[in-house]
Design a protein around this motif. Structure first.
Motif, PDB file in Angstrom:
ATOM      1  N   ARG A  42       0.831  -1.209   0.000  1.00 40.25           N
ATOM      2  CA  ARG A  42       0.000   0.000   0.000  1.00 40.25           C
ATOM      3  C   ARG A  42       0.865   1.258   0.000  1.00 40.25           C
ATOM      4  O   ARG A  42       0.581   2.217  -0.722  1.00 40.25           O
ATOM      5  CB  ARG A  42      -0.917   0.007   1.233  1.00 40.25           C
ATOM      6  N   LYS A  43       1.928   1.252   0.791  1.00 43.60           N
ATOM      7  CA  LYS A  43       2.824   2.407   0.873  1.00 43.60           C
ATOM      8  C   LYS A  43       3.517   2.639  -0.470  1.00 43.60           C
ATOM      9  O   LYS A  43       3.616   3.780  -0.931  1.00 43.60           O
ATOM     10  CB  LYS A  43       3.857   2.186   1.972  1.00 43.60           C
ATOM     11  N   ALA A  44       3.976   1.565  -1.119  1.00 40.46           N
ATOM     12  CA  ALA A  44       4.634   1.686  -2.420  1.00 40.46           C
ATOM     13  C   ALA A  44       3.663   2.231  -3.470  1.00 40.46           C
ATOM     14  O   ALA A  44       4.041   3.062  -4.301  1.00 40.46           O
ATOM     15  CB  ALA A  44       5.183   0.342  -2.857  1.00 40.46           C
ATOM     16  N   LYS A  45       2.402   1.796  -3.416  1.00 40.17           N
ATOM     17  CA  LYS A  45       1.395   2.295  -4.359  1.00 40.17           C
ATOM     18  C   LYS A  45       1.122   3.780  -4.129  1.00 40.17           C
ATOM     19  O   LYS A  45       1.010   4.553  -5.076  1.00 40.17           O
ATOM     20  CB  LYS A  45       0.108   1.491  -4.225  1.00 40.17           C
ATOM     21  N   ARG A  46       1.058   4.184  -2.854  1.00 34.73           N
ATOM     22  CA  ARG A  46       0.822   5.597  -2.533  1.00 34.73           C
ATOM     23  C   ARG A  46       1.982   6.460  -3.031  1.00 34.73           C
ATOM     24  O   ARG A  46       1.772   7.522  -3.625  1.00 34.73           O
ATOM     25  CB  ARG A  46       0.637   5.767  -1.024  1.00 34.73           C
ATOM     26  N   ILE A  47       3.218   5.994  -2.839  1.00 33.25           N
ATOM     27  CA  ILE A  47       4.387   6.737  -3.297  1.00 33.25           C
ATOM     28  C   ILE A  47       4.386   6.847  -4.816  1.00 33.25           C
ATOM     29  O   ILE A  47       4.698   7.908  -5.379  1.00 33.25           O
ATOM     30  CB  ILE A  47       5.682   6.074  -2.766  1.00 33.25           C
ATOM     31  N   LEU A  48       4.006   5.771  -5.507  1.00 31.43           N
ATOM     32  CA  LEU A  48       3.937   5.786  -6.964  1.00 31.43           C
ATOM     33  C   LEU A  48       2.874   6.767  -7.456  1.00 31.43           C
ATOM     34  O   LEU A  48       3.100   7.533  -8.397  1.00 31.43           O
ATOM     35  CB  LEU A  48       3.652   4.382  -7.489  1.00 31.43           C
ATOM     36  N   ASP A  49       1.704   6.780  -6.801  1.00 31.88           N
ATOM     37  CA  ASP A  49       0.649   7.719  -7.181  1.00 31.88           C
ATOM     38  C   ASP A  49       1.085   9.164  -6.974  1.00 31.88           C
ATOM     39  O   ASP A  49       0.815  10.031  -7.805  1.00 31.88           O
ATOM     40  CB  ASP A  49      -0.626   7.440  -6.379  1.00 31.88           C
ATOM     41  N   GLU A  50       1.784   9.434  -5.852  1.00 33.37           N
ATOM     42  CA  GLU A  50       2.281  10.787  -5.595  1.00 33.37           C
ATOM     43  C   GLU A  50       3.309  11.193  -6.647  1.00 33.37           C
ATOM     44  O   GLU A  50       3.314  12.338  -7.114  1.00 33.37           O
ATOM     45  CB  GLU A  50       2.894  10.873  -4.197  1.00 33.37           C
ATOM     46  N   ALA A  51       4.163  10.264  -7.055  1.00 33.83           N
ATOM     47  CA  ALA A  51       5.168  10.554  -8.076  1.00 33.83           C
ATOM     48  C   ALA A  51       4.503  10.862  -9.412  1.00 33.83           C
ATOM     49  O   ALA A  51       4.932  11.767 -10.137  1.00 33.83           O
ATOM     50  CB  ALA A  51       6.137   9.385  -8.220  1.00 33.83           C
ATOM     51  N   ARG A  52       3.441  10.126  -9.752  1.00 34.45           N
ATOM     52  CA  ARG A  52       2.728  10.394 -11.011  1.00 34.45           C
ATOM     53  C   ARG A  52       2.070  11.775 -10.984  1.00 34.45           C
ATOM     54  O   ARG A  52       2.084  12.501 -11.976  1.00 34.45           O
ATOM     55  CB  ARG A  52       1.682   9.310 -11.257  1.00 34.45           C
ATOM     56  N   LEU A  53       1.476  12.136  -9.853  1.00 34.69           N
ATOM     57  CA  LEU A  53       0.866  13.455  -9.715  1.00 34.69           C
ATOM     58  C   LEU A  53       1.918  14.548  -9.832  1.00 34.69           C
ATOM     59  O   LEU A  53       1.718  15.549 -10.529  1.00 34.69           O
ATOM     60  CB  LEU A  53       0.134  13.546  -8.365  1.00 34.69           C
ATOM     61  N   HIS A  54       3.041  14.352  -9.165  1.00 41.78           N
ATOM     62  CA  HIS A  54       4.141  15.308  -9.205  1.00 41.78           C
ATOM     63  C   HIS A  54       4.684  15.437 -10.630  1.00 41.78           C
ATOM     64  O   HIS A  54       5.009  16.536 -11.085  1.00 41.78           O
ATOM     65  CB  HIS A  54       5.238  14.853  -8.233  1.00 41.78           C
ATOM     66  N   ALA A  55       4.761  14.316 -11.362  1.00 39.15           N
ATOM     67  CA  ALA A  55       5.253  14.326 -12.741  1.00 39.15           C
ATOM     68  C   ALA A  55       4.316  15.122 -13.643  1.00 39.15           C
ATOM     69  O   ALA A  55       4.771  15.855 -14.528  1.00 39.15           O
ATOM     70  CB  ALA A  55       5.403  12.909 -13.264  1.00 39.15           C
ATOM     71  N   ALA A  56       3.013  14.992 -13.427  1.00 38.25           N
ATOM     72  CA  ALA A  56       2.053  15.746 -14.232  1.00 38.25           C
ATOM     73  C   ALA A  56       2.209  17.242 -14.002  1.00 38.25           C
ATOM     74  O   ALA A  56       2.081  18.039 -14.930  1.00 38.25           O
ATOM     75  CB  ALA A  56       0.633  15.301 -13.897  1.00 38.25           C
ATOM     76  N   GLN A  57       2.491  17.640 -12.774  1.00 36.28           N
ATOM     77  CA  GLN A  57       2.688  19.061 -12.474  1.00 36.28           C
ATOM     78  C   GLN A  57       4.003  19.567 -13.066  1.00 36.28           C
ATOM     79  O   GLN A  57       4.070  20.669 -13.593  1.00 36.28           O
ATOM     80  CB  GLN A  57       2.676  19.292 -10.968  1.00 36.28           C
ATOM     81  N   ILE A  58       5.051  18.765 -12.986  1.00 38.51           N
ATOM     82  CA  ILE A  58       6.364  19.182 -13.476  1.00 38.51           C
ATOM     83  C   ILE A  58       6.381  19.257 -14.998  1.00 38.51           C
ATOM     84  O   ILE A  58       7.049  20.117 -15.583  1.00 38.51           O
ATOM     85  CB  ILE A  58       7.455  18.213 -12.961  1.00 38.51           C
TER      86      ILE A  58
END
Length: 148
Positions: free
Chosen positions: A56-72
């Motif tokens: 669950r933690k790895a999935k949450r980190i991956l989702d946050e990275a995808r969101l951050h990538a969309a902003q960047i």
């Protein structure tokens, strides 16, 4: 003897794996060094729960990275450098320069090792730069190199 590994052990398995080991190896090596614990019903359930929490933690980190990538991906960075004749740069633009520009212009504090330049930037113009946010997620930004 059935055991649950507490750490990765070479040629045996990864953390959380349930393995079968000989009595002597388990009693004399794995258990005293806290590399494994006996595979009782309670320990197996606890290990399963811990694996689920880590997933669950790895999935949450991956989702946050995808969101951050969309902003960047929407960002554009301008780097002003000293130039000589014909628009040639003194030196080159490095990943550290791009990281500093991101911090100054957009307030993003990224590690320079996450910024991947295909080739050294040695001329004026616009260049695509890849930023690795996660082993599975990367974002592309445009770096505009201008004369100072």
């Amino acid at each position: 003897m059935k055991l649950i590994l507490q750490q990765e052990v070479k040629n045996l398995g990864k953390k959380g794996d349930v393995i079968e080991a000989s009595e002597g190896y388990a009693r004399n090596y794995l258990l005293p060094r806290k590399l494994a614990i006996p595979a009782t019903a309670g320990n197996v359930n606890a290990a399963q729960q811990q694996k689920e929490n880590e997933a669950r933690k790895a999935k949450r980190i991956l989702d946050e990275a995808r969101l951050h990538a969309a902003q960047i991906a929407k960002l554009q960075v301008t780097v002003a450098v000293k130039t000589g004749e014909g628009g040639r740069l003194f030196g080159s633009v490095t990943s550290k320069d791009v990281a500093d520009a991101l911090k100054n212009q957009h307030g993003l504090d990224l590690d320079k090792r996450k910024i991947e330049l295909k080739d050294a930037i040695k001329a004026l113009g616009a260049y695509p730069v890849t930023i690795k946010l996660h082993p599975e997620v990367s974002a592309q930004i445009e770096v505009q190199v201008t004369a100072q």
